[in-house]
Scaffold this motif. Structure first.
Motif, PDB file in Angstrom:
ATOM      1  N   ASP A  11      45.544  42.397  27.244  1.00  0.00           N
ATOM      2  CA  ASP A  11      45.479  41.280  28.190  1.00  0.00           C
ATOM      3  C   ASP A  11      44.335  41.470  29.186  1.00  0.00           C
ATOM      4  O   ASP A  11      43.629  40.513  29.539  1.00  0.00           O
ATOM      5  CB  ASP A  11      46.800  41.143  28.941  1.00  0.00           C
ATOM      6  N   VAL A  15      41.004  39.071  30.045  1.00  0.00           N
ATOM      7  CA  VAL A  15      40.527  38.661  31.372  1.00  0.00           C
ATOM      8  C   VAL A  15      39.072  39.086  31.554  1.00  0.00           C
ATOM      9  O   VAL A  15      38.236  38.315  32.055  1.00  0.00           O
ATOM     10  CB  VAL A  15      41.409  39.264  32.476  1.00  0.00           C
ATOM     11  N   GLU A  19      36.252  36.448  32.411  1.00  0.00           N
ATOM     12  CA  GLU A  19      35.780  36.472  33.797  1.00  0.00           C
ATOM     13  C   GLU A  19      34.480  37.250  33.945  1.00  0.00           C
ATOM     14  O   GLU A  19      33.808  37.140  34.963  1.00  0.00           O
ATOM     15  CB  GLU A  19      36.859  37.060  34.711  1.00  0.00           C
ATOM     16  N   ILE A  22      35.991  42.944  35.966  1.00  0.00           N
ATOM     17  CA  ILE A  22      37.340  43.166  36.472  1.00  0.00           C
ATOM     18  C   ILE A  22      37.328  44.449  37.292  1.00  0.00           C
ATOM     19  O   ILE A  22      36.591  45.395  36.976  1.00  0.00           O
ATOM     20  CB  ILE A  22      38.357  43.254  35.314  1.00  0.00           C
ATOM     21  N   ARG A  26      41.800  43.231  40.987  1.00  0.00           N
ATOM     22  CA  ARG A  26      42.162  42.159  40.050  1.00  0.00           C
ATOM     23  C   ARG A  26      43.312  42.615  39.143  1.00  0.00           C
ATOM     24  O   ARG A  26      44.214  41.819  38.830  1.00  0.00           O
ATOM     25  CB  ARG A  26      40.949  41.774  39.201  1.00  0.00           C
ATOM     26  N   GLU A  29      46.443  42.282  41.098  1.00  0.00           N
ATOM     27  CA  GLU A  29      46.851  40.877  41.204  1.00  0.00           C
ATOM     28  C   GLU A  29      47.527  40.406  39.921  1.00  0.00           C
ATOM     29  O   GLU A  29      48.545  39.711  39.951  1.00  0.00           O
ATOM     30  CB  GLU A  29      45.628  39.995  41.473  1.00  0.00           C
ATOM     31  N   LEU A  30      46.941  40.768  38.794  1.00  0.00           N
ATOM     32  CA  LEU A  30      47.446  40.298  37.505  1.00  0.00           C
ATOM     33  C   LEU A  30      48.780  40.921  37.132  1.00  0.00           C
ATOM     34  O   LEU A  30      49.660  40.243  36.590  1.00  0.00           O
ATOM     35  CB  LEU A  30      46.420  40.576  36.405  1.00  0.00           C
ATOM     36  N   TYR A  80      43.343  33.501  27.666  1.00  0.00           N
ATOM     37  CA  TYR A  80      43.036  33.835  29.059  1.00  0.00           C
ATOM     38  C   TYR A  80      43.948  33.072  30.006  1.00  0.00           C
ATOM     39  O   TYR A  80      44.488  33.627  30.965  1.00  0.00           O
ATOM     40  CB  TYR A  80      41.565  33.508  29.330  1.00  0.00           C
ATOM     41  N   ILE A  84      46.467  34.791  32.848  1.00  0.00           N
ATOM     42  CA  ILE A  84      46.381  34.572  34.294  1.00  0.00           C
ATOM     43  C   ILE A  84      47.480  33.655  34.789  1.00  0.00           C
ATOM     44  O   ILE A  84      47.827  33.674  35.967  1.00  0.00           O
ATOM     45  CB  ILE A  84      45.008  34.025  34.717  1.00  0.00           C
ATOM     46  N   GLN A  87      50.292  35.759  36.278  1.00  0.00           N
ATOM     47  CA  GLN A  87      50.014  36.768  37.288  1.00  0.00           C
ATOM     48  C   GLN A  87      51.026  36.696  38.428  1.00  0.00           C
ATOM     49  O   GLN A  87      51.567  35.642  38.734  1.00  0.00           O
ATOM     50  CB  GLN A  87      48.597  36.624  37.817  1.00  0.00           C
ATOM     51  N   LEU A  92      45.389  31.527  41.788  1.00  0.00           N
ATOM     52  CA  LEU A  92      45.145  31.015  40.441  1.00  0.00           C
ATOM     53  C   LEU A  92      44.046  29.969  40.539  1.00  0.00           C
ATOM     54  O   LEU A  92      44.224  28.917  41.134  1.00  0.00           O
ATOM     55  CB  LEU A  92      46.423  30.397  39.874  1.00  0.00           C
TER      56      LEU A  92
END
Length: 271
Positions: A11, A15, A19, A22, A26, A29-30, A80, A84, A87, A92
Motif C-alpha cells: 500500500d 502511495v 504521490e 513519501i 505521511r 497519517e496513512l 491509490y 488513502i 487513512q 484527504l
C-alpha cells in the motif's frame, strides 16, 4: 489499510507511486502508527523499492524513480484512492465523487452469496421495467457483478429458461431453495464469451476536440480496444457513456463512441 507488513508495504508503494514521494509523517497519517513503527516501515519500504526510489538524507522523503516501463504502464489510480480513503488521520486531498446509488438489503446479499457458494436456488420477488410491481422468480445464481453504480447477480432464470442479470436493489424478497442448480456457470455462453470492441472519439467533434479526447483516453493511439465478458458489455457502454448510434447520441454530450455496437449486439436483455 492492510494489516500485514507485506500488505502495508504494498500500500505504501502505491502511495509512493502516485504521490511521487513519501516520508515518515505521511506513513503515520496513512496508518495511524507511532513514530517508531513509521521508521521501521520506511526502512522496509526503502529496502523493497531498491533502486526505484531514493532519498538524499536519512530523514528526507523517499522519492520515486520510475523506470521507463513504469512510466509507460497504463495503470489506474483507483488502488491509490482505496489506500488513502482508509487513512486514519490527516487531510484527504482527493475526493471520490463516485456514487453507489443502489440500496441493497443485507438479507438479499447474504442469500445470493450463499446460493452461489452452495450452487443452489432462490425464490425471489423481482421488479423490472416490464413488471414494475414485481413477480415471483426462481433463479440459480453463479456470480455477483459489481457494476459502477449498482450490484447485479448473474443467474439461471427458470421463467426465461436462460441466464440473465438481476439487479440486487430490485429484489424485494428472497427465500432459499433446497434445489440444486442444474445449469452452471460453464453453460452460460454470454458469461464465458469475450467480446472485443473499439472506442473512438465521437465523429461529431471537431478535429481538435477529437485529438484532445484521444490524448486523454488513449494517448499515442487513435482508438482503444476493450475486451470484456459479453453479458457485461452493455453495462460498460452505459457507465462509460459511449455512443452506440451517433445520430441519436450526439456530441458534445457524448464524446466517445463504439462504431460496431449495434452489429455486435451489445445491448441489454430484459430480465
Amino acid at each position: 489499510m492492510a494489516t500485514t507488513i507485506s500488505d502495508r508495504i504494498s500500500d505504501l508503494e502505491t502511495v509512493l507511486y502516485w504521490e511521487g514521494e513519501i516520508d515518515n509523517q505521511r506513513i503515520r497519517e496513512l496508518l495511524g502508527v507511532q513514530p517508531v513503527w513509521a521508521s521501521r516501515l520506511m526502512a522496509e519500504l526503502v529496502k523493497h523499492m531498491g533502486d526505484r526510489a531514493f532519498r538524499q538524507t536519512r530523514n528526507a522523503p523517499l522519492r520515486f524513480l520510475p523506470s521507463k516501463a513504469e512510466r509507460n504502464k497504463k495503470s489506474s489510480p483507483d488502488d491509490y484512492l482505496r489506500v488513502i480513503g482508509q487513512q486514519v488521520t490527516g487531510n484527504l486531498f482527493v475526493e471520490d465523487a463516485r456514487l453507489d446509488l443502489s440500496v441493497i438489503s443485507p438479507e438479499v446479499f447474504i442469500a445470493v452469496m450463499q446460493a452461489i457458494k452452495n450452487k443452489s436456488g432462490l425464490t425471489i420477488v423481482y421488479r423490472s421495467m416490464n413488471d414494475p410491481n414485481g413477480s415471483v422468480r426462481q433463479i440459480f445464481p453463479h456470480a455477483m457483478i459489481r457494476a459502477p453504480r449498482r450490484w447485479h447477480v448473474r443467474a439461471w432464470c427458470a421463467k426465461r429458461q436462460d441466464f440473465r442479470d438481476f439487479t440486487l436493489g430490485r429484489i424485494t424478497s428472497v427465500k432459499m431453495l433446497s434445489d440444486v442448480a442444474t445449469h452452471l456457470r460453464n453453460e452460460d455462453k454470454d458469461w464465458n464469451e469475450t467480446v472485443s470492441f473499439y472506442i473512438l472519439p465521437h465523429p461529431g467533434l471537431t478535429p481538435d476536440q477529437q485529438a484532445m479526447i484521444s490524448a486523454e483516453y488513449f494517448p499515442g493511439a487513435s482508438a482503444r480496444k476493450l475486451s470484456v465478458r459479453r453479458c457485461l458489455a452493455a453495462y460498460i457502454i452505459q457507465d462509460l457513456r459511449l455512443a452506440t448510434d451517433v445520430a441519436k447520441h450526439t456530441s458534445p454530450e457524448y464524446q466517445l463512441f463504439v462504431p460496431d455496437a449495434l452489429k455486435l449486439k451489445l445491448t441489454f436483455d430484459a430480465s
